[in-house]
Scaffold this motif. Structure first.
Motif, PDB file in Angstrom:
ATOM      1  N   PHE A  50       0.773  -1.191  -0.057  1.00  0.00           N
ATOM      2  CA  PHE A  50       0.008  -0.103  -0.082  1.00  0.00           C
ATOM      3  C   PHE A  50       1.018   1.280  -0.005  1.00  0.00           C
ATOM      4  CE2 PHE A  50      -3.632  -2.792   1.068  1.00  0.00           C
ATOM      5  CZ  PHE A  50      -4.547  -2.210   0.339  1.00  0.00           C
ATOM      6  N   THR A  51       2.032   1.206   0.642  1.00  0.00           N
ATOM      7  CA  THR A  51       3.061   2.245   0.579  1.00  0.00           C
ATOM      8  C   THR A  51       3.350   2.771  -0.829  1.00  0.00           C
ATOM      9  OG1 THR A  51       3.532   2.062   2.934  1.00  0.00           O
ATOM     10  CG2 THR A  51       4.999   3.198   1.526  1.00  0.00           C
ATOM     11  N   ALA A  52       3.803   1.716  -1.464  1.00  0.00           N
ATOM     12  CA  ALA A  52       4.096   1.815  -2.861  1.00  0.00           C
ATOM     13  C   ALA A  52       2.977   2.444  -3.853  1.00  0.00           C
ATOM     14  CB  ALA A  52       4.832   0.441  -3.515  1.00  0.00           C
ATOM     15  N   TRP A  53       1.817   1.786  -3.496  1.00  0.00           N
ATOM     16  CA  TRP A  53       0.560   2.278  -4.315  1.00  0.00           C
ATOM     17  C   TRP A  53       0.343   3.681  -3.958  1.00  0.00           C
ATOM     18  CZ3 TRP A  53      -2.430   1.066  -8.134  1.00  0.00           C
ATOM     19  CH2 TRP A  53      -3.883   1.746  -8.212  1.00  0.00           C
ATOM     20  N   PHE A  54       0.357   4.057  -2.629  1.00  0.00           N
ATOM     21  CA  PHE A  54       0.285   5.453  -2.511  1.00  0.00           C
ATOM     22  C   PHE A  54       0.956   6.329  -3.144  1.00  0.00           C
ATOM     23  CE2 PHE A  54      -2.133   4.252   1.871  1.00  0.00           C
ATOM     24  CZ  PHE A  54      -3.230   3.785   0.954  1.00  0.00           C
ATOM     25  N   LEU A  55       2.228   5.787  -3.017  1.00  0.00           N
ATOM     26  CA  LEU A  55       3.525   6.744  -3.690  1.00  0.00           C
ATOM     27  C   LEU A  55       3.355   6.624  -5.246  1.00  0.00           C
ATOM     28  CD1 LEU A  55       6.096   8.310  -3.458  1.00  0.00           C
ATOM     29  CD2 LEU A  55       7.186   6.142  -3.710  1.00  0.00           C
ATOM     30  N   LEU A  56       2.881   5.775  -5.912  1.00  0.00           N
ATOM     31  CA  LEU A  56       2.419   5.733  -7.341  1.00  0.00           C
ATOM     32  C   LEU A  56       1.510   6.687  -7.484  1.00  0.00           C
ATOM     33  CD1 LEU A  56       3.027   2.124  -8.241  1.00  0.00           C
ATOM     34  CD2 LEU A  56       4.330   4.266  -9.239  1.00  0.00           C
ATOM     35  N   LEU A  57       0.255   6.727  -6.742  1.00  0.00           N
ATOM     36  CA  LEU A  57      -0.866   7.546  -7.042  1.00  0.00           C
ATOM     37  C   LEU A  57      -0.411   9.096  -6.774  1.00  0.00           C
ATOM     38  CD1 LEU A  57      -3.784   5.592  -5.331  1.00  0.00           C
ATOM     39  CD2 LEU A  57      -3.322   5.854  -7.839  1.00  0.00           C
ATOM     40  N   SER A  58       0.164   9.429  -5.647  1.00  0.00           N
ATOM     41  CA  SER A  58       0.585  10.568  -5.507  1.00  0.00           C
ATOM     42  C   SER A  58       1.635  11.292  -6.654  1.00  0.00           C
ATOM     43  CB  SER A  58       1.582  10.705  -4.067  1.00  0.00           C
ATOM     44  OG  SER A  58       0.575  10.360  -2.992  1.00  0.00           O
ATOM     45  N   LEU A  59       2.592  10.475  -6.935  1.00  0.00           N
ATOM     46  CA  LEU A  59       3.249  10.723  -7.899  1.00  0.00           C
ATOM     47  C   LEU A  59       2.689  11.061  -9.372  1.00  0.00           C
ATOM     48  CD1 LEU A  59       6.472   8.449  -7.420  1.00  0.00           C
ATOM     49  CD2 LEU A  59       6.376  10.997  -7.126  1.00  0.00           C
ATOM     50  N   ALA A  60       1.740  10.320  -9.753  1.00  0.00           N
ATOM     51  CA  ALA A  60       0.806  10.419 -10.781  1.00  0.00           C
ATOM     52  C   ALA A  60      -0.018  11.705 -10.800  1.00  0.00           C
ATOM     53  CB  ALA A  60      -0.100   9.262 -10.955  1.00  0.00           C
ATOM     54  N   ASP A  61      -0.186  12.444  -9.673  1.00  0.00           N
ATOM     55  CA  ASP A  61      -0.728  13.527  -9.719  1.00  0.00           C
ATOM     56  C   ASP A  61       0.137  14.951 -10.369  1.00  0.00           C
ATOM     57  OD1 ASP A  61      -3.064  12.560  -8.789  1.00  0.00           O
ATOM     58  OD2 ASP A  61      -2.652  13.075  -6.605  1.00  0.00           O
ATOM     59  N   PHE A  62       1.322  14.764  -9.964  1.00  0.00           N
ATOM     60  CA  PHE A  62       2.451  15.454 -10.259  1.00  0.00           C
ATOM     61  C   PHE A  62       3.246  15.244 -11.681  1.00  0.00           C
ATOM     62  CE2 PHE A  62       1.481  15.989  -5.882  1.00  0.00           C
ATOM     63  CZ  PHE A  62       1.070  17.166  -5.750  1.00  0.00           C
ATOM     64  N   ASP A  63       3.135  14.084 -12.211  1.00  0.00           N
ATOM     65  CA  ASP A  63       3.891  13.565 -13.107  1.00  0.00           C
ATOM     66  C   ASP A  63       3.474  14.254 -14.670  1.00  0.00           C
ATOM     67  OD1 ASP A  63       5.782  12.371 -14.950  1.00  0.00           O
ATOM     68  OD2 ASP A  63       5.100  10.515 -14.548  1.00  0.00           O
ATOM     69  N   SER A  64       4.356  15.044 -15.294  1.00  0.00           N
ATOM     70  CA  SER A  64       3.938  15.506 -16.475  1.00  0.00           C
ATOM     71  C   SER A  64       4.306  14.812 -17.620  1.00  0.00           C
ATOM     72  CB  SER A  64       4.439  16.957 -16.565  1.00  0.00           C
ATOM     73  OG  SER A  64       5.895  17.040 -16.462  1.00  0.00           O
ATOM     74  N   THR A  65       5.359  13.801 -17.313  1.00  0.00           N
ATOM     75  CA  THR A  65       5.620  12.979 -18.476  1.00  0.00           C
ATOM     76  C   THR A  65       4.911  11.802 -18.748  1.00  0.00           C
ATOM     77  OG1 THR A  65       7.171  11.548 -16.877  1.00  0.00           O
ATOM     78  CG2 THR A  65       8.197  13.689 -17.704  1.00  0.00           C
ATOM     79  N   GLY A  66       3.860  11.428 -17.726  1.00  0.00           N
ATOM     80  CA  GLY A  66       3.205  10.222 -17.972  1.00  0.00           C
ATOM     81  C   GLY A  66       3.616   8.817 -17.799  1.00  0.00           C
ATOM     82  N   HIS A  67       5.028   8.852 -17.160  1.00  0.00           N
ATOM     83  CA  HIS A  67       5.776   7.576 -16.703  1.00  0.00           C
ATOM     84  C   HIS A  67       4.859   6.693 -15.649  1.00  0.00           C
ATOM     85  CE1 HIS A  67       8.667   8.127 -19.709  1.00  0.00           C
ATOM     86  NE2 HIS A  67       9.120   9.322 -19.283  1.00  0.00           N
ATOM     87  N   THR A  68       4.478   7.625 -14.774  1.00  0.00           N
ATOM     88  CA  THR A  68       3.950   7.082 -13.520  1.00  0.00           C
ATOM     89  C   THR A  68       2.516   6.531 -14.090  1.00  0.00           C
ATOM     90  OG1 THR A  68       4.909   8.625 -12.089  1.00  0.00           O
ATOM     91  CG2 THR A  68       3.124   7.547 -11.312  1.00  0.00           C
ATOM     92  N   HIS A  69       1.821   7.244 -14.883  1.00  0.00           N
ATOM     93  CA  HIS A  69       0.364   6.633 -15.345  1.00  0.00           C
ATOM     94  C   HIS A  69       0.617   5.537 -15.996  1.00  0.00           C
ATOM     95  CE1 HIS A  69      -3.551   6.671 -16.616  1.00  0.00           C
ATOM     96  NE2 HIS A  69      -3.372   6.715 -17.886  1.00  0.00           N
ATOM     97  N   ASP A  70       1.840   5.335 -16.859  1.00  0.00           N
ATOM     98  CA  ASP A  70       2.141   4.211 -17.664  1.00  0.00           C
ATOM     99  C   ASP A  70       2.273   3.024 -16.709  1.00  0.00           C
ATOM    100  OD1 ASP A  70       1.892   5.491 -19.903  1.00  0.00           O
ATOM    101  OD2 ASP A  70       3.994   5.866 -20.423  1.00  0.00           O
ATOM    102  N   ILE A  71       2.975   3.027 -15.517  1.00  0.00           N
ATOM    103  CA  ILE A  71       3.273   2.077 -14.522  1.00  0.00           C
ATOM    104  C   ILE A  71       1.848   1.529 -14.092  1.00  0.00           C
ATOM    105  CG2 ILE A  71       4.027   1.627 -12.321  1.00  0.00           C
ATOM    106  CD1 ILE A  71       6.373   3.634 -13.015  1.00  0.00           C
ATOM    107  N   LEU A  72       0.797   2.473 -13.663  1.00  0.00           N
ATOM    108  CA  LEU A  72      -0.345   2.277 -13.233  1.00  0.00           C
ATOM    109  C   LEU A  72      -1.069   1.479 -14.304  1.00  0.00           C
ATOM    110  CD1 LEU A  72      -1.209   5.638 -11.554  1.00  0.00           C
ATOM    111  CD2 LEU A  72      -0.665   3.596 -10.181  1.00  0.00           C
TER     112      LEU A  72
END
Length: 106
Positions: free
Chosen positions: A6-28
């Protein structure tokens, strides 16, 4: 292990809010398509709230913070039951016998 997941999941969701490159969205998206049951579980067990607070050192300026948290299975079931409570209550009231007062008390 669940807490780390869940810590990793929350981190990915939080990063997705600020990631303008879209890499985090691709991981999700990868998680969604490669491990759909896990992604569904994580989505179902995660809730968030947005808090507004005054920004330090800047008068009148406010900042919105998103806080993610895990919801236990028991709480999730209570929430789901609560959503259908009104519908179930209306159905049970509809089925109350109206002609004989003694039948209502049963």
């Amino acid at each position: 292990l669940t807490d780390e997941m869940f810590t990793a999941w929350f981190l990915l969701l939080s990063l997705a809010d600020f990631d303008s490159t879209g890499h985090t969205h691709d991981i999700l998206l990868h998680l969604r398509y490669q491990h759909p049951a896990l992604e569904h579980y994580l989505q179902a067990a995660t809730c968030d709230v947005e808090l507004v607070r005054a920004r330090r050192g800047r008068r009148g300026e406010r900042v919105v913070e998103r806080v993610l948290f895990r919801v236990s299975d028991t709480v999730r079931e209570l929430v789901l039951e609560g959503r259908h409570f009104r519908e179930r209550a209306a159905e049970s009231l509809f089925d109350v016998p109206r002609e004989n007062p003694q039948e209502k008390a049963r």
